[in-house]
Design an enzyme around this catalytic site. Sequence first.
Site, PDB file in Angstrom:
ATOM      1  N   GLU A 100       0.838  -1.208   0.000  1.00 52.40           N
ATOM      2  CA  GLU A 100       0.000   0.000   0.000  1.00 52.40           C
ATOM      3  C   GLU A 100       0.868   1.252   0.000  1.00 52.40           C
ATOM      4  OE1 GLU A 100      -0.628   2.021   3.127  1.00 52.40           O
ATOM      5  OE2 GLU A 100      -0.576   0.555   4.757  1.00 52.40           O
TER       6      GLU A 100
ATOM      7  N   ARG B  52       1.232  -2.748  12.265  1.00 54.22           N
ATOM      8  CA  ARG B  52       0.479  -3.679  11.416  1.00 54.22           C
ATOM      9  C   ARG B  52      -0.123  -2.982  10.196  1.00 54.22           C
ATOM     10  NH1 ARG B  52       0.507  -8.248  14.370  1.00 54.22           N
ATOM     11  NH2 ARG B  52      -0.868  -9.382  12.936  1.00 54.22           N
TER      12      ARG B  52
ATOM     13  N   CYS C 195       7.368  -0.975  -2.096  1.00 56.30           N
ATOM     14  CA  CYS C 195       8.525  -1.854  -2.254  1.00 56.30           C
ATOM     15  C   CYS C 195       9.705  -1.479  -1.373  1.00 56.30           C
ATOM     16  CB  CYS C 195       8.947  -1.924  -3.721  1.00 56.30           C
ATOM     17  SG  CYS C 195       9.561  -0.369  -4.404  1.00 56.30           S
TER      18      CYS C 195
ATOM     19  N   HIS D  38      12.072   0.484  -8.148  1.00 55.97           N
ATOM     20  CA  HIS D  38      11.650  -0.771  -7.513  1.00 55.97           C
ATOM     21  C   HIS D  38      12.883  -1.438  -6.928  1.00 55.97           C
ATOM     22  CE1 HIS D  38       9.330  -4.223  -6.483  1.00 55.97           C
ATOM     23  NE2 HIS D  38      10.068  -5.022  -7.227  1.00 55.97           N
TER      24      HIS D  38
ATOM     25  N   ASP E  31      11.223 -11.222  -3.918  1.00 55.78           N
ATOM     26  CA  ASP E  31      10.604  -9.901  -3.984  1.00 55.78           C
ATOM     27  C   ASP E  31       9.325  -9.877  -3.155  1.00 55.78           C
ATOM     28  OD1 ASP E  31       9.730  -7.402  -4.624  1.00 55.78           O
ATOM     29  OD2 ASP E  31       9.823  -7.672  -6.793  1.00 55.78           O
TER      30      ASP E  31
END
Length: 279
Positions: A39, A64, A69, A106, A121
Site C-alpha cells: 500500500e 500492522r 517496495c 523498484h 521480492d
Amino acid sequence: MAFDLSAYLERIRLPALPSTDEAGLQALQRAHRLAIPFENLDVRLGRPIRIDSGSVFAKLVTARRGGYCFEHDRLFGDALQALGFDARPILARTWLGREDVPPLTHTLSLVRFGDTRWIADCGFGGSYAPPMPLLDGAEADAPDGARFRLVGDEVGGWLLERQGPSATTDGRSPGPGWQRQYGFTTAPVFPSDLELGNHWASTAPDTRFTTHAIVSLVLPNGFASLTDRHYRRRNGEAESAGEITDPRQYRMRLSLLFGIDLTADDVAGLGLFPATGST
C-alpha cells in the site's frame, strides 16, 4: 538495534524458523506476502516514507500497516540477514503498464546459495512473483496459476516476465501472453541509491504512487487489489470486482480484506470521495 525476529515471524504468521535454503526463502516470502499488504496510502496522505530499519519495522510490524517496495524489501532484507541468509538489495525498473523508460524505483533482494543466486521480492504490488533462480530461461509457477520467467544475462541485464490471468494482478496486465514486469541488473546498491529511489517514488508529481491510492494483498490462491475506489478480488475460482462509492464501505474493506485500519479522517484525506456536510 537488533532485529526482532520473533515479532516479525508472528506478524507473518510463520510458526517456526525457516531453513536457510531455497525452500526456506520460498516459505518466508510466501508468508510475508500473505500477511502484509502492499500500500501507498501514506504517500497520498502526505506523510514521509522512511525506509530505515527502525521506521519500517515500527510501521509494518508493530503498527500492522503495509507499505510499498522500499518498505517491504527493507523489512524482508533485514529478516533475511537476521536468519542468516546471504542477501542484498538490487534496483529495478518496473515495465508493467509502461512504454517509456521507467526510473529505478523498484527494489528486490538478491540471495546467494553457494554458487547459485536467486531473486526474491516481497514488494511487488502488481501480482505475486515467486522466488526464482537467476538463470536465463528460468521459470516458476505462482499459486494463483500465473507463470514467471527470467530472460537475460549479466551483460545486458535481466527481465522478469509474467503469463497468467489478469484477475490475479492489480489490473495493469494488458492481456494474454508474456508481459514485462520489471528489469534489473545485479549492480551494487548503496543506501543512498535506495533513499533516492524512495524519494522519487513518494514525491514525484503525476506518478502512479502520488496520484492513486493503491492497496493489494496476496491471497492463498489469488490476489486482491484496491486502486482508488475500484476493487478486484480473485481467490481460486471466486472472482469479484466493483466500485466503492461510500467512504465507510471503503474503510471497512480496507480493514476486513487488507488488515489496514485507517481513521475516518484518514480516508477523507485520501481525496477519493466528495466531501459531505454543509459549507
